[in-house]
Design a protein around this motif. Structure first.
Motif, PDB file in Angstrom:
ATOM      1  N   GLU A   1       0.681  -1.102   0.119  1.00 54.48           N
ATOM      2  CA  GLU A   1       0.057   0.001   0.172  1.00 54.48           C
ATOM      3  C   GLU A   1       1.059   1.268   0.023  1.00 54.48           C
ATOM      4  O   GLU A   1       1.804   1.116   0.593  1.00 54.48           O
ATOM      5  CB  GLU A   1      -0.695   0.010   1.204  1.00 54.48           C
ATOM      6  CG  GLU A   1      -1.879  -1.092   1.274  1.00 54.48           C
ATOM      7  CD  GLU A   1      -2.789  -1.256   2.460  1.00 54.48           C
ATOM      8  OE1 GLU A   1      -3.854  -1.777   2.366  1.00 54.48           O
ATOM      9  OE2 GLU A   1      -2.110  -0.979   3.529  1.00 54.48           O
ATOM     10  N   ILE A   2       0.297   2.302  -0.515  1.00 53.76           N
ATOM     11  CA  ILE A   2       1.313   3.741  -0.610  1.00 53.76           C
ATOM     12  C   ILE A   2       0.361   4.598   0.070  1.00 53.76           C
ATOM     13  O   ILE A   2      -0.801   4.696  -0.421  1.00 53.76           O
ATOM     14  CB  ILE A   2       1.229   4.100  -2.200  1.00 53.76           C
ATOM     15  CG1 ILE A   2       1.864   2.848  -3.073  1.00 53.76           C
ATOM     16  CG2 ILE A   2       2.092   5.143  -2.197  1.00 53.76           C
ATOM     17  CD1 ILE A   2       2.175   3.181  -4.539  1.00 53.76           C
ATOM     18  N   PHE A   3       0.843   5.228   0.965  1.00 57.57           N
ATOM     19  CA  PHE A   3       0.346   6.210   1.701  1.00 57.57           C
ATOM     20  C   PHE A   3       0.808   7.584   1.465  1.00 57.57           C
ATOM     21  O   PHE A   3       2.182   7.717   1.130  1.00 57.57           O
ATOM     22  CB  PHE A   3       0.645   6.065   3.326  1.00 57.57           C
ATOM     23  CG  PHE A   3      -0.224   4.934   3.795  1.00 57.57           C
ATOM     24  CD1 PHE A   3      -1.174   4.974   4.613  1.00 57.57           C
ATOM     25  CD2 PHE A   3      -0.159   3.654   3.459  1.00 57.57           C
ATOM     26  CE1 PHE A   3      -2.161   4.008   5.004  1.00 57.57           C
ATOM     27  CE2 PHE A   3      -0.618   2.541   3.866  1.00 57.57           C
ATOM     28  CZ  PHE A   3      -1.949   2.667   4.754  1.00 57.57           C
ATOM     29  N   TYR A   4       0.177   8.741   1.708  1.00 57.32           N
ATOM     30  CA  TYR A   4       0.449  10.115   1.518  1.00 57.32           C
ATOM     31  C   TYR A   4       0.444  10.645   2.878  1.00 57.32           C
ATOM     32  O   TYR A   4      -0.803  10.493   3.495  1.00 57.32           O
ATOM     33  CB  TYR A   4      -0.192  10.637   0.403  1.00 57.32           C
ATOM     34  CG  TYR A   4       0.062  12.131   0.113  1.00 57.32           C
ATOM     35  CD1 TYR A   4       0.931  12.499  -0.737  1.00 57.32           C
ATOM     36  CD2 TYR A   4      -0.680  13.301   0.903  1.00 57.32           C
ATOM     37  CE1 TYR A   4       1.242  13.674  -0.926  1.00 57.32           C
ATOM     38  CE2 TYR A   4      -0.244  14.636   0.592  1.00 57.32           C
ATOM     39  CZ  TYR A   4       0.768  14.814  -0.284  1.00 57.32           C
ATOM     40  OH  TYR A   4       1.079  15.889  -0.584  1.00 57.32           O
ATOM     41  N   ASP A   5       1.588  11.415   3.233  1.00 57.43           N
ATOM     42  CA  ASP A   5       1.515  12.210   4.333  1.00 57.43           C
ATOM     43  C   ASP A   5       0.945  13.638   4.082  1.00 57.43           C
ATOM     44  O   ASP A   5       1.764  14.463   3.379  1.00 57.43           O
ATOM     45  CB  ASP A   5       3.035  12.178   4.845  1.00 57.43           C
ATOM     46  CG  ASP A   5       3.085  12.894   6.140  1.00 57.43           C
ATOM     47  OD1 ASP A   5       2.315  13.479   6.962  1.00 57.43           O
ATOM     48  OD2 ASP A   5       4.390  13.242   6.693  1.00 57.43           O
ATOM     49  N   HIS A   6      -0.063  13.954   4.781  1.00 60.08           N
ATOM     50  CA  HIS A   6      -0.803  15.392   4.550  1.00 60.08           C
ATOM     51  C   HIS A   6       0.029  16.201   5.652  1.00 60.08           C
ATOM     52  O   HIS A   6      -0.316  17.416   5.378  1.00 60.08           O
ATOM     53  CB  HIS A   6      -2.244  15.188   5.056  1.00 60.08           C
ATOM     54  CG  HIS A   6      -3.127  14.835   3.861  1.00 60.08           C
ATOM     55  ND1 HIS A   6      -3.613  15.467   2.692  1.00 60.08           N
ATOM     56  CD2 HIS A   6      -3.662  13.528   3.594  1.00 60.08           C
ATOM     57  CE1 HIS A   6      -4.271  14.844   2.053  1.00 60.08           C
ATOM     58  NE2 HIS A   6      -4.478  13.706   2.439  1.00 60.08           N
ATOM     59  N   GLY A   7       0.868  15.948   6.348  1.00 60.83           N
ATOM     60  CA  GLY A   7       1.641  16.892   7.304  1.00 60.83           C
ATOM     61  C   GLY A   7       1.411  16.945   8.571  1.00 60.83           C
ATOM     62  O   GLY A   7       0.317  16.301   9.147  1.00 60.83           O
ATOM     63  N   SER A   8       2.466  17.401   9.301  1.00 60.55           N
ATOM     64  CA  SER A   8       2.358  17.209  10.769  1.00 60.55           C
ATOM     65  C   SER A   8       1.062  18.037  11.498  1.00 60.55           C
ATOM     66  O   SER A   8       0.805  17.987  12.625  1.00 60.55           O
ATOM     67  CB  SER A   8       3.820  17.723  11.446  1.00 60.55           C
ATOM     68  OG  SER A   8       3.873  18.890  10.909  1.00 60.55           O
TER      69      SER A   8
ATOM     70  N   GLY B   1      -0.677   9.012  12.770  1.00 65.83           N
ATOM     71  CA  GLY B   1       0.740   8.491  12.731  1.00 65.83           C
ATOM     72  C   GLY B   1       0.764   7.468  11.475  1.00 65.83           C
ATOM     73  O   GLY B   1       0.004   7.361  10.830  1.00 65.83           O
ATOM     74  N   PRO B   2       2.111   7.155  11.206  1.00 63.57           N
ATOM     75  CA  PRO B   2       2.363   6.192   9.835  1.00 63.57           C
ATOM     76  C   PRO B   2       1.584   5.004  10.093  1.00 63.57           C
ATOM     77  O   PRO B   2       1.412   4.570  11.281  1.00 63.57           O
ATOM     78  CB  PRO B   2       3.663   5.968   9.749  1.00 63.57           C
ATOM     79  CG  PRO B   2       4.216   6.360  11.127  1.00 63.57           C
ATOM     80  CD  PRO B   2       3.490   7.283  11.739  1.00 63.57           C
ATOM     81  N   PRO B   3       1.447   4.259   9.040  1.00 63.33           N
ATOM     82  CA  PRO B   3       0.760   2.804   9.337  1.00 63.33           C
ATOM     83  C   PRO B   3       1.673   1.996   9.902  1.00 63.33           C
ATOM     84  O   PRO B   3       2.750   2.065  10.279  1.00 63.33           O
ATOM     85  CB  PRO B   3       0.573   2.415   7.636  1.00 63.33           C
ATOM     86  CG  PRO B   3       1.698   3.228   6.847  1.00 63.33           C
ATOM     87  CD  PRO B   3       1.572   4.528   7.581  1.00 63.33           C
ATOM     88  N   GLY B   4       0.683   1.040  10.808  1.00 56.44           N
ATOM     89  CA  GLY B   4       1.501   0.322  11.832  1.00 56.44           C
ATOM     90  C   GLY B   4       1.978   0.701  13.135  1.00 56.44           C
ATOM     91  O   GLY B   4       2.204   0.099  14.048  1.00 56.44           O
TER      92      GLY B   4
END
Length: 885
Positions: free
Chosen positions: A174-181, A186-189
């Motif tokens: 799976e590919i995730f996009y980080d919208h910002g802090s 948090g990240p997957p997992g």
């Protein structure tokens, strides 16, 4: 900013340029998967390809697939409008490899499109792999040069895909996009993975193994790729927003809702506007794909979606139906990519308007009653389930709307109590049905219907598909398994087969499965009006309840039946136009090779009537107007001019069939649940072959349409050609030639009759003839002429006797005409002797010798007959004896 339409086109263009076949979205109804109510993922149309049941010429494909998640396992309905990314309708972009490329090319394509084509910041992208998939991990490092911390191993089933307990399966990436802090999560997992900061945008499925029933996995000989990217999610990223409802398509739909209601979209009613926009997309696309609102199955889910949106239109204070007024905005945004939406726009608008008008009446009454029932409840309380059921059962107020209406007050609904009340009502209905006089053998169908629900008929739009076996009936008993030679009645959860009803014959066809089942279907019935039972004898293989089978109707036969059924509607209208409004249907039989139509009318139709009716029906066929279907209440349908058909049972809703125009102004508008042509030209040709009486005041027309009519006309033409050849003339001149021969035959018949008469008169005057047994003689002072004539027509005897009486002057004459072994006897007595002898008595005496009975006439002339022509002489001798006294 990149528009959603541009992104869709860009994705498809990229993969088409990379050797993928560009495919249009499949319909939302998944006829190849009976476990799904709607297509809910991009791979669903390719399921049989991945399982090996079907093969494709092109080894690569790409599509933008319409998806709906609003019922069953994948049900996002309750979350829609309250979160950033839940939808009932969404689009899934995908690229597929059927045994062609595998992991490396799939990852390469994904990274190239996202980073090099769409220019996403690679620093914002994170990939996940299944925890044991070292190959995918290494490929991400090689292709994307991602650091270790942004290639996350996931051990859960979230990163391992399977089609079921057995069959193709494999790890995911799976590919995730980080919208910002600035956004929580948090990240997957991680422990914070449920936040909204990291959003999954693309899932790459590596279909690598075949899983057996024992859980073991073996490598597939041709591994495949299945990917899915949510278009709304990637559009949000590309348009610089975090919330899917802020992308261009939703902004346009919400703006239309805002304009029509006058209520701001960014205030306390934001969720209502979002729900309306989302549900408008689902309702529009489902209607365009042939789903109509109903009280069961897919139609119920559609109605639930529609009513939820309509409930929120009510909350926004819309004073008149809103949803249908938003359809132009939907078509404007999505009609170019999905032309079926534009084609169905009139239907979508009409159904939404009609449903919302009806629902507002239910809603107003239901909300008043709900307010009364919930008046004493506080936040955190629970509405009794019995109350929710009473609102549903008595006033038609749906359970989910009760929940939705109380949600803002934080009041729950006792679902268990609702379900118990529903079960109690069903049990009461079952008990009442068993005591209604129905045959005991039919109880089995009631049990099946109560357990499984109604069979969903998919045959209005499909001729084949898959279904799950829910019941097998053998010899009137339900069984779990059937084998070769068993004569079965099979019930599946969904079927394209039409069950015999409303005069239309049931479908024929074939049911098969991948394990070698072959079950030819020779009939389909409709027990209880809710189930469809497929009748046939298993030729090979076996079946068990719960298995999936492929069903295919005989389309040639269905097309012929559809043409005949549609022709009955045109005939009905033409009869009323020609004969009057008193004409109503009294019965029908619609089959593959003909149809029969019974109707009320006091007198036979004239040739002119038949010719005019035929001409009118064929004129409508040549117009080739479309045939449209609407769903209405019976009262609405009748008010719109629809006629109810004989033999149909109508529930809360009916299908209204309009031919030759829209409902109110159509040539024919009737209530009918049968299958019909799409356009009147599909009927081809119409021909009446007979018109007869059925009973007092009821007439019957038998007629043909389409290929059956053509074959009938060919048969008539062949017969004409044969006649013409026999007469040694042309077909065009055959009628004149037959007329001339008929006149010639009449002339010859007259000549033969005159010759026979002359011969008989010659005999009566003493002439010699071998066929005569006597000439005029005297018996006890009375002249008697007795003759036996071979081949003489009995109709000529009276004339011959008149001549004989003249020749005798005074006396008695008797003639026996023998034809084909039978004898006709006539006798005449001159007027001066009728006091002594009666011709009736003499004939009766002779007829007794001929094996007959009686005889009748007057004292001077009488006639009779018998079966024994060989006793002709005995008959004359008996008359002689009577004269001798």
């Amino acid at each position: 900013m990149t528009s959603t339409n541009d992104l869709r086109a860009s994705f498809l263009d990229y993969f088409a340029a990379s050797g993928h076949e560009r495919l249009h979205s499949a319909p939302l109804v998944p006829y190849n998967d009976p476990t799904l109510m709607f297509v809910n993922a991009g791979m669903v149309p390719f399921k049989n390809v991945f399982t090996g049941l079907e093969s494709r010429v092109e080894p690569r494909a790409t599509s933008a697939q319409k998806c709906v998640r609003a019922g069953g396992k994948h049900n996002d309905l309750d979350n829609v409008g309250y979160t950033a990314r839940h939808h009932t309708f969404f689009e899934m972009l995908g690229n597929f490899s059927f045994g062609d490329y595998f992991k490396e090319q799939a990852i390469e394509h994904a990274w190239t499109l996202l980073v090099r084509e769409w220019k996403l910041d690679p620093a914002r992208l994170t990939a996940t792999v299944y925890h044991t998939d070292d190959e995918a991990y290494d490929l991400w490092k090689k292709i994307a040069d991602l650091p270790d911390e942004r290639i996350i191993r996931i051990a859960s089933a979230d990163n391992f895909w399977s089609m079921g307990d057995t069959g193709p399966c494999g790890p995911c990436s799976e590919i995730f996009y980080d919208h910002g802090s600035h956004i929580a999560g948090g990240p997957p997992g991680s422990a914070q993975e449920d936040g909204d900061r990291f959003v999954e945008i693309w899932n790459l499925v590596f279909m690598q193994f075949e899983q057996a029933a024992d859980g073991s996995r073996a490598p597939l000989p041709r591994p495949s790729i299945d990917t899915g990217m949510g278009l709304e999610r990637i559009a949000a990223i590309m348009q610089g927003v975090h919330d899917n409802y802020d992308i261009d398509i939703f902004k346009a739909l919400i703006a239309a809702s805002e304009a029509h209601t006058g209520v701001a979209a960014d205030g306390p009613h934001a969720a209502s506007h979002r729900i309306i926009a989302d549900h408008l997309r689902s309702a529009g696309f489902l209607l365009a794909d042939g789903v109509l609102p109903s009280n069961e199955g897919r139609g119920y889910v559609l109605r639930r979606i529609m009513r939820r949106a309509m409930r929120h239109a009510h909350l926004l204070g819309a004073e008149r139906p809103l949803m249908h007024r938003l359809v132009p905005a939907l078509v404007g945004e999505m009609g170019q990519a999905y032309p079926e939406l534009a084609r169905a726009q009139p239907l979508i608008e009409e159904v939404l308007d009609r449903e919302e008008t009806r629902f507002r009446q239910t809603l107003d009454k239901g909300l008043r009653l709900l307010d009364e029932e919930a008046a004493g409840l506080d936040e955190g309380d629970e509405l009794p389930g019995e109350t929710a059921f009473r609102l549903y059962d008595t006033y038609g107020f749906p359970y989910d709307l009760t929940e939705d209406a109380l949600r803002s007050r934080n009041i729950a609904v006792d679902r268990a109590g609702f379900d118990n009340a529903m079960a109690a009502q069903k049990e009461a209905a079952r008990a009442a049905w068993k005591g209604s006089g129905e045959a005991a053998s039919q109880a089995i169908w009631f049990d099946i219907a109560e357990r499984e629900g109604s069979t969903e008929f998919t045959g209005y739009t499909a001729s084949d598909g898959e279904g799950r076996i829910v019941a097998i009936v053998v010899d009137g008993m339900e069984v779990e398994f059937a084998d070769v030679g068993d004569e079965v009645m099979l019930v599946v959860n969904q079927t394209p087969f039409y069950g015999e009803s409303g005069g239309q014959s049931g479908d024929d066809g074939l049911i098969e499965n991948s394990a070698g089942l072959r079950l030819p279907i020779d009939d389909c019935s409709k027990p209880l009006g809710r189930l469809i039972a497929h009748h046939g004898t298993i030729e090979s293989g076996s079946i068990a309840r719960g298995e999936t089978v492929h069903l295919a109707i005989d389309t040639t036969r269905r097309d012929a039946i559809r043409a005949h059924h549609s022709a009955t509607h045109l005939l009905h209208a033409a009869l009323r136009h020609r004969l009057g409004a008193h004409v109503t249907q009294k019965g029908s039989l619609v089959a593959q090779d003909r149809f029969r139509f019974d109707f009320s009318h006091p007198a036979p139709l004239t040739e002119a009537d038949i010719a005019a009716i035929e001409a009118e029906v064929n004129a409508q066929i040549r117009r080739n107007a479309p045939v449209s279907t609407r769903l209405m209440t019976p009262d609405e349908a009748i008010e719109a001019g629809a006629m109810a058909l004989f033999g149909e049972k109508y529930g809360d809703e009916v299908r209204v069939l309009a031919m030759g125009g829209e409902t109110a102004a159509a040539y024919s508008t009737e209530l009918c649940g049968g299958t019909h042509v799409d356009a009147l030209g599909d009927i081809g040709i119409f021909r009446i072959v007979s018109e007869t009486a059925v009973s007092s005041g009821v007439r019957r027309i038998e007629a043909l349409a389409a290929e059956a009519a053509r074959q009938w006309l060919i048969g008539r033409e062949d017969a004409l050609k044969t006649i013409a050849a026999t007469l040694r003339t042309s077909p065009d001149e055959a009628a004149d030639r037959v007329g001339a021969l008929a006149e010639e035959r009449k002339r010859l018949d007259r000549e033969v009759a005159e010759l026979r008469k002359a011969l008989a008169l010659a005999q009566a005057g003493g002439g010699v003839n071998q066929a005569s047994s006597s000439v005029a003689e005297t018996i006890d002072g009375v002249k008697f002429s007795g003759q036996i004539l071979q081949g003489m027509d009995a109709k000529q005897l009276r004339g011959l006797l008149d001549e004989a009486k003249k020749a005798l002057g005074s006396g008695v004459a008797a003639i026996v005409a023998v034809n084909d072994g039978r004898a006709a006897l006539a006798a005449a007595v001159t007027d001066d002797l009728t006091e002594r002898f009666s011709a009736v008595t003499l004939v009766q005496t002779g007829v007794a010798e001929l094996g007959g009975k009686g005889g009748g006439g007057r004292a001077d002339m009488a006639q009779g007959g018998g079966p024994d022509g060989a006793a002709a002489q005995a008959a004359l001798d008996a008359i002689r004896a009577a004269l001798a006294g």
